[in-house]
Design a protein around this motif. Sequence first.
Motif, PDB file in Angstrom:
ATOM      1  N   THR A  93     -17.101  53.997   4.087  1.00 21.61           N
ATOM      2  CA  THR A  93     -17.111  52.045   3.718  1.00 21.61           C
ATOM      3  C   THR A  93     -16.725  52.389   2.419  1.00 21.61           C
ATOM      4  OG1 THR A  93     -17.729  52.095   6.036  1.00 21.61           O
ATOM      5  CG2 THR A  93     -18.354  50.682   4.744  1.00 21.61           C
ATOM      6  N   HIS A  94     -17.836  52.529   1.852  1.00 18.13           N
ATOM      7  CA  HIS A  94     -17.544  52.887   0.647  1.00 18.13           C
ATOM      8  C   HIS A  94     -16.181  52.810  -0.428  1.00 18.13           C
ATOM      9  CE1 HIS A  94     -21.903  51.527   0.400  1.00 18.13           C
ATOM     10  NE2 HIS A  94     -21.521  51.068  -0.227  1.00 18.13           N
ATOM     11  N   ALA A  95     -15.463  54.184  -0.193  1.00 18.56           N
ATOM     12  CA  ALA A  95     -14.325  54.344   0.025  1.00 18.56           C
ATOM     13  C   ALA A  95     -13.370  53.375  -0.387  1.00 18.56           C
ATOM     14  CB  ALA A  95     -13.961  55.610   0.574  1.00 18.56           C
ATOM     15  N   TYR A  96     -13.287  52.803   1.054  1.00 14.64           N
ATOM     16  CA  TYR A  96     -12.069  52.248   1.720  1.00 14.64           C
ATOM     17  C   TYR A  96     -12.311  50.755   1.463  1.00 14.64           C
ATOM     18  CZ  TYR A  96     -10.699  48.822   5.838  1.00 14.64           C
ATOM     19  OH  TYR A  96      -9.441  48.050   6.042  1.00 14.64           O
ATOM     20  N   VAL A  97     -13.757  50.436   0.451  1.00 13.24           N
ATOM     21  CA  VAL A  97     -13.591  49.238   0.319  1.00 13.24           C
ATOM     22  C   VAL A  97     -12.703  49.229  -0.793  1.00 13.24           C
ATOM     23  CG1 VAL A  97     -15.348  47.551  -0.833  1.00 13.24           C
ATOM     24  CG2 VAL A  97     -15.873  48.281   1.418  1.00 13.24           C
ATOM     25  N   PHE A  98     -13.106  50.155  -1.771  1.00 13.32           N
ATOM     26  CA  PHE A  98     -12.909  49.988  -3.194  1.00 13.32           C
ATOM     27  C   PHE A  98     -11.089  50.240  -3.206  1.00 13.32           C
ATOM     28  CE2 PHE A  98     -17.322  51.486  -4.154  1.00 13.32           C
ATOM     29  CZ  PHE A  98     -17.095  51.158  -5.353  1.00 13.32           C
ATOM     30  N   ALA A  99     -10.766  51.196  -1.756  1.00 11.95           N
ATOM     31  CA  ALA A  99      -9.600  51.175  -2.257  1.00 11.95           C
ATOM     32  C   ALA A  99      -9.002  49.954  -1.823  1.00 11.95           C
ATOM     33  CB  ALA A  99      -9.107  52.032  -0.745  1.00 11.95           C
ATOM     34  N   LEU A 100      -9.331  49.017  -1.025  1.00  8.15           N
ATOM     35  CA  LEU A 100      -9.174  47.536  -0.472  1.00  8.15           C
ATOM     36  C   LEU A 100      -8.817  46.978  -1.998  1.00  8.15           C
ATOM     37  CD1 LEU A 100     -10.493  46.594   2.822  1.00  8.15           C
ATOM     38  CD2 LEU A 100      -7.875  47.336   2.568  1.00  8.15           C
ATOM     39  N   GLU A 101      -9.628  46.651  -3.133  1.00  7.57           N
ATOM     40  CA  GLU A 101      -9.980  46.166  -3.956  1.00  7.57           C
ATOM     41  C   GLU A 101      -8.889  46.714  -4.556  1.00  7.57           C
ATOM     42  OE1 GLU A 101     -14.292  45.500  -4.320  1.00  7.57           O
ATOM     43  OE2 GLU A 101     -13.284  46.719  -5.843  1.00  7.57           O
ATOM     44  N   LEU A 102      -8.343  47.973  -5.145  1.00 10.37           N
ATOM     45  CA  LEU A 102      -7.240  48.553  -6.159  1.00 10.37           C
ATOM     46  C   LEU A 102      -5.390  48.530  -5.337  1.00 10.37           C
ATOM     47  CD1 LEU A 102      -9.007  51.855  -6.636  1.00 10.37           C
ATOM     48  CD2 LEU A 102      -8.272  49.897  -7.860  1.00 10.37           C
ATOM     49  N   GLY A 103      -5.833  48.190  -3.992  1.00  7.43           N
ATOM     50  CA  GLY A 103      -4.472  48.137  -3.167  1.00  7.43           C
ATOM     51  C   GLY A 103      -3.919  49.998  -2.996  1.00  7.43           C
ATOM     52  N   ASP A 104      -4.828  50.388  -2.990  1.00  2.00           N
ATOM     53  CA  ASP A 104      -5.147  52.080  -2.802  1.00  2.00           C
ATOM     54  C   ASP A 104      -4.521  52.443  -2.068  1.00  2.00           C
ATOM     55  OD1 ASP A 104      -4.717  55.141  -2.379  1.00  2.00           O
ATOM     56  OD2 ASP A 104      -6.125  54.899  -4.268  1.00  2.00           O
ATOM     57  N   ALA A 105      -3.115  53.278  -1.413  1.00  2.00           N
ATOM     58  CA  ALA A 105      -2.241  53.463  -0.194  1.00  2.00           C
ATOM     59  C   ALA A 105      -3.361  54.136   0.549  1.00  2.00           C
ATOM     60  CB  ALA A 105      -1.502  53.978  -0.037  1.00  2.00           C
ATOM     61  N   ARG A 106      -5.050  54.863  -0.308  1.00  2.00           N
ATOM     62  CA  ARG A 106      -5.920  55.301   0.535  1.00  2.00           C
ATOM     63  C   ARG A 106      -6.356  54.477   1.732  1.00  2.00           C
ATOM     64  NH1 ARG A 106      -8.073  58.605  -4.213  1.00  2.00           N
ATOM     65  NH2 ARG A 106      -7.869  56.667  -4.986  1.00  2.00           N
ATOM     66  N   ALA A 107      -6.208  53.060   1.446  1.00  2.00           N
ATOM     67  CA  ALA A 107      -7.231  52.376   2.190  1.00  2.00           C
ATOM     68  C   ALA A 107      -6.699  52.896   3.647  1.00  2.00           C
ATOM     69  CB  ALA A 107      -6.885  51.056   1.865  1.00  2.00           C
ATOM     70  N   ALA A 108      -5.369  52.717   3.938  1.00  2.00           N
ATOM     71  CA  ALA A 108      -5.126  53.273   4.935  1.00  2.00           C
ATOM     72  C   ALA A 108      -5.781  54.482   6.610  1.00  2.00           C
ATOM     73  CB  ALA A 108      -3.585  53.508   5.445  1.00  2.00           C
ATOM     74  N   ASP A 109      -5.517  55.266   5.496  1.00  2.00           N
ATOM     75  CA  ASP A 109      -6.308  56.705   6.294  1.00  2.00           C
ATOM     76  C   ASP A 109      -8.217  56.353   6.342  1.00  2.00           C
ATOM     77  OD1 ASP A 109      -5.961  58.981   7.043  1.00  2.00           O
ATOM     78  OD2 ASP A 109      -7.280  59.713   5.319  1.00  2.00           O
ATOM     79  N   LEU A 110      -8.449  55.738   5.604  1.00  2.00           N
ATOM     80  CA  LEU A 110      -9.916  55.346   5.218  1.00  2.00           C
ATOM     81  C   LEU A 110     -10.152  54.403   6.240  1.00  2.00           C
ATOM     82  CD1 LEU A 110     -10.976  54.453   1.585  1.00  2.00           C
ATOM     83  CD2 LEU A 110     -10.990  57.114   3.078  1.00  2.00           C
ATOM     84  N   HIS A 111      -9.165  53.424   6.823  1.00  2.00           N
ATOM     85  CA  HIS A 111      -9.196  52.645   8.081  1.00  2.00           C
ATOM     86  C   HIS A 111      -9.158  53.078   8.910  1.00  2.00           C
ATOM     87  CE1 HIS A 111      -8.092  49.576  10.689  1.00  2.00           C
ATOM     88  NE2 HIS A 111      -9.145  48.867  10.749  1.00  2.00           N
ATOM     89  N   ALA A 112      -8.566  54.197   9.249  1.00  2.00           N
ATOM     90  CA  ALA A 112      -7.698  55.120  10.557  1.00  2.00           C
ATOM     91  C   ALA A 112      -9.369  55.771  11.132  1.00  2.00           C
ATOM     92  CB  ALA A 112      -6.226  55.680  10.827  1.00  2.00           C
ATOM     93  N   ARG A 113      -9.789  56.513   9.662  1.00  2.00           N
ATOM     94  CA  ARG A 113     -10.693  57.689  10.401  1.00  2.00           C
ATOM     95  C   ARG A 113     -12.548  56.417   9.887  1.00  2.00           C
ATOM     96  NH1 ARG A 113     -11.995  61.103   5.009  1.00  2.00           N
ATOM     97  NH2 ARG A 113     -13.970  61.681   6.296  1.00  2.00           N
ATOM     98  N   LEU A 114     -12.768  54.883   9.988  1.00  2.00           N
ATOM     99  CA  LEU A 114     -13.580  54.053  10.886  1.00  2.00           C
ATOM    100  C   LEU A 114     -13.154  54.086  11.805  1.00  2.00           C
ATOM    101  CD1 LEU A 114     -13.696  52.599   7.374  1.00  2.00           C
ATOM    102  CD2 LEU A 114     -16.062  54.148   8.365  1.00  2.00           C
ATOM    103  N   VAL A 115     -12.553  53.538  12.147  1.00  2.00           N
ATOM    104  CA  VAL A 115     -12.045  53.530  13.398  1.00  2.00           C
ATOM    105  C   VAL A 115     -11.883  54.396  14.728  1.00  2.00           C
ATOM    106  CG1 VAL A 115      -9.870  52.579  14.872  1.00  2.00           C
ATOM    107  CG2 VAL A 115     -10.137  51.277  13.349  1.00  2.00           C
ATOM    108  N   ALA A 116     -11.653  55.476  14.428  1.00  2.00           N
ATOM    109  CA  ALA A 116     -11.883  56.425  15.414  1.00  2.00           C
ATOM    110  C   ALA A 116     -13.383  56.288  15.079  1.00  2.00           C
ATOM    111  CB  ALA A 116     -10.982  57.930  14.581  1.00  2.00           C
ATOM    112  N   GLU A 117     -14.173  56.070  14.076  1.00  2.00           N
ATOM    113  CA  GLU A 117     -16.027  56.105  14.142  1.00  2.00           C
ATOM    114  C   GLU A 117     -15.851  55.061  15.416  1.00  2.00           C
ATOM    115  OE1 GLU A 117     -16.921  58.881  14.970  1.00  2.00           O
ATOM    116  OE2 GLU A 117     -15.123  60.517  13.713  1.00  2.00           O
TER     117      GLU A 117
END
Length: 64
Positions: free
Chosen positions: A36-60
């Motif tokens: 969740t922390h990684a995802y929030v920071f990625a969103l703030e940055l507009g970082d492409a890693r946000a999509a993968d982090l989101h997918a991992r959170l959805v999977a769980e």
Amino acid sequence: MLLAAHARNDRRALVGLYAQAADSVNDLNAACFYLTHAYVFALELGDARAADLHARLVAEGREA
């Protein structure tokens, strides 16, 4: 390393460090906390890693 990245406000590093922390724990709640922390920071940055982090959170079942 997390504390140092926070101290220098290095959000790009924080995305990776929190994702690594999630991968290194054997507790699902802890892993999702770090993701969740990684995802929030990625969103703030507009970082492409946000999509993968989101997918991992959805999977769980932690994000819709």
